[in-house]
Scaffold this motif. Sequence first.
Motif, short mmCIF file in Angstrom:
data_model
loop_
_atom_site.label_atom_id
_atom_site.label_comp_id
_atom_site.label_asym_id
_atom_site.label_seq_id
_atom_site.Cartn_x
_atom_site.Cartn_y
_atom_site.Cartn_z
N ALA A 117 39.88 32.45 42.42
CA ALA A 117 41.21 32.58 43.03
C ALA A 117 42.06 33.60 42.28
N LEU A 118 41.96 33.61 40.95
CA LEU A 118 42.71 34.59 40.16
C LEU A 118 42.21 36.00 40.43
N GLY A 119 40.91 36.15 40.53
CA GLY A 119 40.36 37.47 40.81
C GLY A 119 40.82 38.00 42.16
N ASP A 120 40.85 37.12 43.16
CA ASP A 120 41.33 37.52 44.47
C ASP A 120 42.81 37.90 44.42
N LEU A 121 43.61 37.13 43.68
CA LEU A 121 45.03 37.43 43.56
C LEU A 121 45.26 38.79 42.91
N VAL A 122 44.62 39.04 41.77
CA VAL A 122 44.82 40.31 41.07
C VAL A 122 44.32 41.48 41.91
N LEU A 123 43.23 41.27 42.65
CA LEU A 123 42.74 42.32 43.54
C LEU A 123 43.79 42.67 44.59
N SER A 138 41.44 50.39 41.47
CA SER A 138 41.19 49.09 42.06
C SER A 138 40.66 48.12 41.01
N PHE A 139 40.97 46.86 41.21
CA PHE A 139 40.50 45.80 40.32
C PHE A 139 39.22 45.22 40.90
N ASP A 140 38.17 45.17 40.11
CA ASP A 140 36.90 44.62 40.55
C ASP A 140 36.66 43.30 39.83
N PRO A 141 36.87 42.16 40.51
CA PRO A 141 36.72 40.87 39.83
C PRO A 141 35.29 40.57 39.42
N THR A 142 34.31 41.34 39.90
CA THR A 142 32.92 41.12 39.50
C THR A 142 32.55 41.91 38.24
N GLU A 143 33.40 42.83 37.84
CA GLU A 143 33.17 43.62 36.62
C GLU A 143 33.45 42.73 35.41
N PRO A 144 32.47 42.48 34.53
CA PRO A 144 32.65 41.53 33.42
C PRO A 144 33.88 41.81 32.56
N GLN A 149 39.41 39.25 31.53
CA GLN A 149 40.86 39.28 31.37
C GLN A 149 41.57 38.23 32.22
N LEU A 150 40.87 37.69 33.20
CA LEU A 150 41.49 36.65 34.02
C LEU A 150 41.79 35.40 33.21
#
Length: 210
Positions: A117-123, A138-144, A149-150
Motif C-alpha cells: 500500500a505504501l509503494g502504491d501511494l508513493v508511486l 518515477s518511483f519503482d516499488p519493486t526496486e529493492p 525506504q518505505l
Amino acid sequence: MYTPHAFAESDLAQLDRLVDADPFVTLVTTAADGLPFASHLPVLYRRDADRVLVEGHWARPNPQAAEGQALLIVHGPHAYVSPGWYPDKEPAARVPTWNYAAAHLYGALECYEDDAALGDLVLRLSERFEARAGSDWSFDPTEPRFAAQLRGITGFRFRPSRVELKFKLHQNHPQANREAVATELAAAGGDDARAVAALMHGRLPGRPAP
C-alpha cells in the motif's frame, strides 16, 4: 473556523479547485500533552459526490503518525485589500482587510504500514507531482533500494465527516466595491492576488462562475 454566512460555501467543486491548486496541506491533531500538533504535507485528493478521500504519509518517527481525529487545512489564495480601493471609502470609513479562500476538513485518520500500500501511494504521489514539475522521474516499488525506504514512512487515509469552506471575497460589500477590489488585485501582480481577483470576478453578476 469562524465563517459568517456571507462567506460560507457549500459546493464541493470549490474544494476540488482549492486542493488542485495547492495540495500542500496542514494536518492538525492533539498531542499527548493536550496541545495541538501540526504537520505540513503533500496529499492526493479524490472525491466521489460528497465522499472525500485524502491520502498522504508522514516520516515514521513523526509522533503524529497515529490514528485519531484530525483537522486538515487546505490553503487557498489570499491577498491584502487596501481601503483606498473602495469607491465609498470616505463615507463608509473603510479599513484594511484580507481576502482569502480556505477549507477545514474534520475527520478520522486511518494509518497503515503495509509495504504494498505504501509503494502504491508513493508511486501515485510521484506521478502526480513529477507531472506538475514537468519531469519524468518515477518511483519503482519493486526496486529493492526504493522498497527499503518505505520502512521510513507511515501512510494515512483521511475521510472527512465535515467540510467547511470559507471564501471571504467581499460578498458583504456593495457591487462597486467588489468590482474595484477585484480590478486592483488583478493588476497588483502576484499569483495569489490574481487568483483572488479571479474568484471575485467569478462571483460578480453577469460573470461566469470560477
